[in-house]
Design a protein around this motif. Sequence first.
Motif, PDB file in Angstrom:
ATOM      1  N   ALA A 155       0.836  -1.207   0.000  1.00  0.00           N
ATOM      2  CA  ALA A 155       0.000   0.000   0.000  1.00  0.00           C
ATOM      3  C   ALA A 155       0.872   1.260   0.000  1.00  0.00           C
ATOM      4  CB  ALA A 155      -0.927   0.001   1.210  1.00  0.00           C
ATOM      5  N   ALA A 156       1.956   1.246   0.763  1.00  0.00           N
ATOM      6  CA  ALA A 156       2.863   2.397   0.811  1.00  0.00           C
ATOM      7  C   ALA A 156       3.540   2.610  -0.544  1.00  0.00           C
ATOM      8  CB  ALA A 156       3.904   2.212   1.908  1.00  0.00           C
ATOM      9  N   ILE A 157       3.961   1.523  -1.177  1.00  0.00           N
ATOM     10  CA  ILE A 157       4.601   1.627  -2.496  1.00  0.00           C
ATOM     11  C   ILE A 157       3.628   2.211  -3.513  1.00  0.00           C
ATOM     12  CG2 ILE A 157       5.516   0.275  -4.424  1.00  0.00           C
ATOM     13  CD1 ILE A 157       6.701  -1.644  -2.284  1.00  0.00           C
ATOM     14  N   LEU A 158       2.388   1.735  -3.484  1.00  0.00           N
ATOM     15  CA  LEU A 158       1.386   2.250  -4.427  1.00  0.00           C
ATOM     16  C   LEU A 158       1.074   3.719  -4.157  1.00  0.00           C
ATOM     17  CD1 LEU A 158      -0.959  -0.852  -4.677  1.00  0.00           C
ATOM     18  CD2 LEU A 158       0.764  -0.087  -6.310  1.00  0.00           C
ATOM     19  N   ASP A 159       1.050   4.122  -2.882  1.00  0.00           N
ATOM     20  CA  ASP A 159       0.886   5.538  -2.544  1.00  0.00           C
ATOM     21  C   ASP A 159       2.052   6.356  -3.092  1.00  0.00           C
ATOM     22  OD1 ASP A 159      -1.497   5.224  -1.210  1.00  0.00           O
ATOM     23  OD2 ASP A 159      -0.636   5.321   0.805  1.00  0.00           O
ATOM     24  N   ASN A 160       3.247   5.822  -2.960  1.00  0.00           N
ATOM     25  CA  ASN A 160       4.425   6.521  -3.466  1.00  0.00           C
ATOM     26  C   ASN A 160       4.348   6.731  -4.970  1.00  0.00           C
ATOM     27  OD1 ASN A 160       5.533   6.616  -0.888  1.00  0.00           O
ATOM     28  ND2 ASN A 160       6.818   4.820  -1.202  1.00  0.00           N
ATOM     29  N   ILE A 161       3.990   5.683  -5.685  1.00  0.00           N
ATOM     30  CA  ILE A 161       3.893   5.787  -7.145  1.00  0.00           C
ATOM     31  C   ILE A 161       2.780   6.753  -7.543  1.00  0.00           C
ATOM     32  CG2 ILE A 161       3.318   4.507  -9.252  1.00  0.00           C
ATOM     33  CD1 ILE A 161       4.800   2.089  -7.994  1.00  0.00           C
ATOM     34  N   ALA A 162       1.645   6.682  -6.848  1.00  0.00           N
ATOM     35  CA  ALA A 162       0.521   7.569  -7.167  1.00  0.00           C
ATOM     36  C   ALA A 162       0.860   9.035  -6.910  1.00  0.00           C
ATOM     37  CB  ALA A 162      -0.706   7.174  -6.353  1.00  0.00           C
ATOM     38  N   ASN A 163       1.753   9.296  -5.965  1.00  0.00           N
ATOM     39  CA  ASN A 163       2.115  10.667  -5.618  1.00  0.00           C
ATOM     40  C   ASN A 163       3.480  11.086  -6.155  1.00  0.00           C
ATOM     41  OD1 ASN A 163      -0.073  11.747  -3.811  1.00  0.00           O
ATOM     42  ND2 ASN A 163       0.351   9.788  -2.814  1.00  0.00           N
ATOM     43  N   ALA A 164       3.939  10.411  -7.204  1.00  0.00           N
ATOM     44  CA  ALA A 164       5.263  10.693  -7.758  1.00  0.00           C
ATOM     45  C   ALA A 164       5.390  12.119  -8.299  1.00  0.00           C
ATOM     46  CB  ALA A 164       5.594   9.696  -8.858  1.00  0.00           C
ATOM     47  N   GLU A 165       4.303  12.725  -8.663  1.00  0.00           N
ATOM     48  CA  GLU A 165       4.336  14.087  -9.195  1.00  0.00           C
ATOM     49  C   GLU A 165       3.791  15.121  -8.221  1.00  0.00           C
ATOM     50  OE1 GLU A 165       5.886  14.869 -11.997  1.00  0.00           O
ATOM     51  OE2 GLU A 165       6.374  12.743 -12.214  1.00  0.00           O
ATOM     52  N   THR A 166       3.521  14.727  -6.991  1.00  0.00           N
ATOM     53  CA  THR A 166       2.987  15.641  -5.989  1.00  0.00           C
ATOM     54  C   THR A 166       4.130  16.398  -5.321  1.00  0.00           C
ATOM     55  OG1 THR A 166       1.171  14.111  -5.560  1.00  0.00           O
ATOM     56  CG2 THR A 166       1.589  15.808  -3.886  1.00  0.00           C
ATOM     57  N   PRO A 167       4.152  17.730  -5.423  1.00  0.00           N
ATOM     58  CA  PRO A 167       5.221  18.493  -4.765  1.00  0.00           C
ATOM     59  C   PRO A 167       5.208  18.279  -3.252  1.00  0.00           C
ATOM     60  CG  PRO A 167       4.024  19.864  -6.328  1.00  0.00           C
ATOM     61  CD  PRO A 167       3.250  18.583  -6.186  1.00  0.00           C
ATOM     62  N   ASN A 168       6.384  18.262  -2.667  1.00  0.00           N
ATOM     63  CA  ASN A 168       6.594  18.111  -1.226  1.00  0.00           C
ATOM     64  C   ASN A 168       6.180  16.748  -0.672  1.00  0.00           C
ATOM     65  OD1 ASN A 168       7.619  20.775  -0.948  1.00  0.00           O
ATOM     66  ND2 ASN A 168       5.517  21.537  -0.974  1.00  0.00           N
ATOM     67  N   TYR A 169       5.898  15.789  -1.522  1.00  0.00           N
ATOM     68  CA  TYR A 169       5.531  14.455  -1.052  1.00  0.00           C
ATOM     69  C   TYR A 169       6.797  13.713  -0.657  1.00  0.00           C
ATOM     70  CZ  TYR A 169       3.647   9.746  -0.822  1.00  0.00           C
ATOM     71  OH  TYR A 169       3.295   8.492  -0.397  1.00  0.00           O
ATOM     72  N   ARG A 170       6.775  13.079   0.491  1.00  0.00           N
ATOM     73  CA  ARG A 170       7.899  12.291   0.979  1.00  0.00           C
ATOM     74  C   ARG A 170       7.579  10.806   0.805  1.00  0.00           C
ATOM     75  NH1 ARG A 170      10.517  16.605   0.928  1.00  0.00           N
ATOM     76  NH2 ARG A 170      10.999  17.751   2.819  1.00  0.00           N
ATOM     77  N   GLU A 171       8.545  10.083   0.299  1.00  0.00           N
ATOM     78  CA  GLU A 171       8.391   8.650   0.093  1.00  0.00           C
ATOM     79  C   GLU A 171       8.128   7.939   1.417  1.00  0.00           C
ATOM     80  OE1 GLU A 171      11.335   4.969  -1.151  1.00  0.00           O
ATOM     81  OE2 GLU A 171      11.856   7.005  -1.743  1.00  0.00           O
ATOM     82  N   LYS A 172       7.131   7.050   1.421  1.00  0.00           N
ATOM     83  CA  LYS A 172       6.822   6.256   2.606  1.00  0.00           C
ATOM     84  C   LYS A 172       7.676   4.992   2.593  1.00  0.00           C
ATOM     85  CE  LYS A 172       1.994   7.656   2.844  1.00  0.00           C
ATOM     86  NZ  LYS A 172       0.614   7.182   2.686  1.00  0.00           N
ATOM     87  N   ILE A 173       8.179   4.641   3.769  1.00  0.00           N
ATOM     88  CA  ILE A 173       8.985   3.434   3.926  1.00  0.00           C
ATOM     89  C   ILE A 173       8.382   2.616   5.058  1.00  0.00           C
ATOM     90  CG2 ILE A 173      11.254   2.521   4.526  1.00  0.00           C
ATOM     91  CD1 ILE A 173      12.434   5.090   3.390  1.00  0.00           C
ATOM     92  N   VAL A 174       8.211   1.325   4.826  1.00  0.00           N
ATOM     93  CA  VAL A 174       7.675   0.431   5.849  1.00  0.00           C
ATOM     94  C   VAL A 174       8.808  -0.494   6.286  1.00  0.00           C
ATOM     95  CG1 VAL A 174       5.896  -1.272   6.386  1.00  0.00           C
ATOM     96  CG2 VAL A 174       5.430   0.515   4.717  1.00  0.00           C
ATOM     97  N   THR A 175       9.052  -0.546   7.598  1.00  0.00           N
ATOM     98  CA  THR A 175      10.117  -1.387   8.114  1.00  0.00           C
ATOM     99  C   THR A 175       9.537  -2.462   9.025  1.00  0.00           C
ATOM    100  OG1 THR A 175      10.482   0.136   9.955  1.00  0.00           O
ATOM    101  CG2 THR A 175      11.865   0.427   8.009  1.00  0.00           C
TER     102      THR A 175
END
Length: 128
Positions: A24-44
Amino acid sequence: MDLLSCNSSLMLEKSLGFLWTKQAAILDNIANAETPNYREKIVTFEESLRGKLQQAARTQTPVKDVRRVLDSSPFAVTEQAVVTRMDENGVNVTVQSAEAIRNAYQLRYVMSSINSDLTLLRTAVRGQ
């Protein structure tokens, strides 16, 4: 051995939850690839689990049962601090796409392990 509540089944359950959250985090990251100020989500998962096991070991409490360590959520979603573009967006779509594929293979492996455990249980119940 209780196949439904043993530590390995619990680990498989937590691993499945982790991989689902990571996807889900990866898909959010890809969906927001063009959103300014968006920070990549990382799940550990591994780091959190290792930290909790080390903390339990420091308190001199014997960790015979992984269940106590895993009862709390062993994975965390954080935002990456590194910014790679001028618009303050930290998402690399190529890396995220490769990670989504890797994660899908891991999900498949965990599901296969769960299926194997359930097949063993079904065989035991039928007495064959």
